[in-house]
Design a protein around this motif. Structure first.
Motif, PDB file in Angstrom:
ATOM      1  N   ALA A   1       0.840  -1.208   0.000  1.00  0.00           N
ATOM      2  CA  ALA A   1       0.000   0.000   0.000  1.00  0.00           C
ATOM      3  C   ALA A   1       0.871   1.253   0.000  1.00  0.00           C
ATOM      4  N   THR A   2       0.471   2.248  -0.799  1.00  0.00           N
ATOM      5  CA  THR A   2       1.217   3.504  -0.842  1.00  0.00           C
ATOM      6  C   THR A   2       0.480   4.622  -0.109  1.00  0.00           C
ATOM      7  N   SER A   3      -0.831   4.520  -0.012  1.00  0.00           N
ATOM      8  CA  SER A   3      -1.626   5.506   0.711  1.00  0.00           C
ATOM      9  C   SER A   3      -1.443   5.297   2.216  1.00  0.00           C
ATOM     10  N   ILE A   4      -1.147   6.365   2.912  1.00  0.00           N
ATOM     11  CA  ILE A   4      -0.982   6.278   4.371  1.00  0.00           C
ATOM     12  C   ILE A   4      -2.290   5.823   5.023  1.00  0.00           C
ATOM     13  N   LYS A   5      -3.412   6.386   4.576  1.00  0.00           N
ATOM     14  CA  LYS A   5      -4.711   5.996   5.151  1.00  0.00           C
ATOM     15  C   LYS A   5      -4.989   4.517   4.930  1.00  0.00           C
TER      16      LYS A   5
ATOM     17  N   PHE B   1     -13.357  16.315   2.193  1.00  0.00           N
ATOM     18  CA  PHE B   1     -12.099  17.037   2.036  1.00  0.00           C
ATOM     19  C   PHE B   1     -11.023  16.293   1.238  1.00  0.00           C
ATOM     20  N   ASN B   2     -11.340  15.106   0.732  1.00  0.00           N
ATOM     21  CA  ASN B   2     -10.374  14.408  -0.120  1.00  0.00           C
ATOM     22  C   ASN B   2     -11.118  13.637  -1.204  1.00  0.00           C
ATOM     23  N   SER B   3     -10.412  13.377  -2.275  1.00  0.00           N
ATOM     24  CA  SER B   3     -11.075  12.785  -3.436  1.00  0.00           C
ATOM     25  C   SER B   3     -11.104  11.262  -3.413  1.00  0.00           C
ATOM     26  N   GLY B   4     -10.288  10.629  -2.648  1.00  0.00           N
ATOM     27  CA  GLY B   4     -10.287   9.174  -2.576  1.00  0.00           C
ATOM     28  C   GLY B   4      -9.342   8.541  -3.586  1.00  0.00           C
ATOM     29  N   ILE B   5      -8.969   7.314  -3.290  1.00  0.00           N
ATOM     30  CA  ILE B   5      -8.023   6.556  -4.119  1.00  0.00           C
ATOM     31  C   ILE B   5      -8.553   6.364  -5.533  1.00  0.00           C
TER      32      ILE B   5
ATOM     33  N   LEU C   1     -13.014   1.044   4.236  1.00  0.00           N
ATOM     34  CA  LEU C   1     -12.357   0.834   2.940  1.00  0.00           C
ATOM     35  C   LEU C   1     -13.077   1.604   1.839  1.00  0.00           C
ATOM     36  N   THR C   2     -14.399   1.621   1.880  1.00  0.00           N
ATOM     37  CA  THR C   2     -15.174   2.390   0.907  1.00  0.00           C
ATOM     38  C   THR C   2     -14.852   3.868   1.023  1.00  0.00           C
ATOM     39  N   ARG C   3     -14.756   4.372   2.236  1.00  0.00           N
ATOM     40  CA  ARG C   3     -14.442   5.788   2.459  1.00  0.00           C
ATOM     41  C   ARG C   3     -13.072   6.136   1.890  1.00  0.00           C
ATOM     42  N   ILE C   4     -12.095   5.266   2.094  1.00  0.00           N
ATOM     43  CA  ILE C   4     -10.751   5.505   1.558  1.00  0.00           C
ATOM     44  C   ILE C   4     -10.784   5.481   0.026  1.00  0.00           C
ATOM     45  N   ALA C   5     -11.568   4.584  -0.536  1.00  0.00           N
ATOM     46  CA  ALA C   5     -11.656   4.460  -1.994  1.00  0.00           C
ATOM     47  C   ALA C   5     -12.380   5.644  -2.630  1.00  0.00           C
ATOM     48  N   THR C   6     -13.470   6.087  -2.013  1.00  0.00           N
ATOM     49  CA  THR C   6     -14.316   7.099  -2.650  1.00  0.00           C
ATOM     50  C   THR C   6     -14.080   8.511  -2.146  1.00  0.00           C
ATOM     51  N   GLY C   7     -13.418   8.644  -1.009  1.00  0.00           N
ATOM     52  CA  GLY C   7     -13.148   9.973  -0.472  1.00  0.00           C
ATOM     53  C   GLY C   7     -14.283  10.502   0.363  1.00  0.00           C
TER      54      GLY C   7
END
Length: 176
Positions: free
Chosen positions: A40-44, A163-167, A154-160
Motif C-alpha cells: 500500500a502507498t496511501s498512508i490511510k 475534504f479528499n477525493s479518494g483513491i 475501505l469504501t471511504r478511503i476508496a471514494t473519499g
C-alpha cells in the motif's frame, strides 16, 4: 468449500465446520496482510490495513475459543475460498503500475475478503443463535459488526469524502 471425508448429520456439526473454516480463512489472511500493508502507498490505506491486521489476530483467537467451546480443534479445515481470494489479491496488486491503481486494487481485494467474512460470520452467528449458543452468537455478531465497519472504512478511503477525493479518483486522474 468444506473438504472433508466425514459426513455431517446436524446443524451443530455444520456450525463447528463453519467456525473451523473461518479460523483457517483468518489465519491465511493474517499471513498475507503484512505484504499488503507493505504494498500500500496511501498512508490511510496502510493504517486501515494495520487495523485489519489487529482485528484479524483477534478473530483468530476468538474463533479458536469458540471451536474449543464446541469441542473441536480449530485447525484441520482448509478454506478454499480464502485461498482463492488471497491468490487473486497477490496477482492483481502486482499487475498495476501507478501507485493509486495499486491501492485501488488492494482496496477492491480487501473488500472482497471482508465480504466473505461478513457472509461467514453472519451465517455462523445465525446457526449459533438457533442452536442456543448465546455466547458464540454474540461473539460472532461482534465480529460481523467489525467486518461491516471495515468495509465502510475501505469504501471511504476508496471514494473519499468532503475534504479528499479518494483513491479511485486519484487512480482515474493518473489514467487520464
Amino acid at each position: 468449500m468444506l473438504r472433508c471425508m466425514k459426513k455431517y448429520f446436524s446443524l451443530e456439526d455444520l456450525l463447528r465446520e463453519q467456525l473451523r473454516d473461518l479460523f483457517n480463512a483468518e489465519e491465511n489472511y493474517n499471513r498475507h496482510l503484512a505484504s499488503f500493508i507493505t504494498t500500500a502507498t496511501s498512508i490511510k490505506l496502510r493504517e486501515q490495513l494495520k487495523t485489519v491486521e489487529g482485528v484479524t489476530r483477534q478473530n483468530i483467537k476468538l474463533l479458536a475459543e469458540m471451536c474449543n467451546e464446541l469441542g473441536v480443534p480449530p485447525q484441520g479445515v482448509t478454506c478454499e475460498a480464502m485461498d482463492g481470494l488471497i491468490r487473486e489479491a497477490k496477482d492483481t496488486t502486482s499487475d498495476w503500475g501507478d501507485t493509486a491503481t495499486i491501492d485501488a486494487a488492494l482496496i477492491a481485494n480487501a473488500q472482497r475478503i471482508v465480504h466473505y467474512e461478513i457472509a461467514g460470520f453472519g451465517t455462523a452467528k445465525e446457526f449459533a443463535r438457533v442452536l442456543s449458543h448465546k455466547t458464540i452468537s454474540k461473539t460472532l455478531n461482534e465480529m460481523l459488526q467489525r467486518a461491516v465497519t471495515t468495509d465502510q472504512e475501505l469504501t471511504r478511503i476508496a471514494t473519499g469524502g468532503w475534504f479528499n477525493s479518494g483513491i479511485n479518483n486519484e487512480a482515474a486522474d493518473v489514467a487520464a
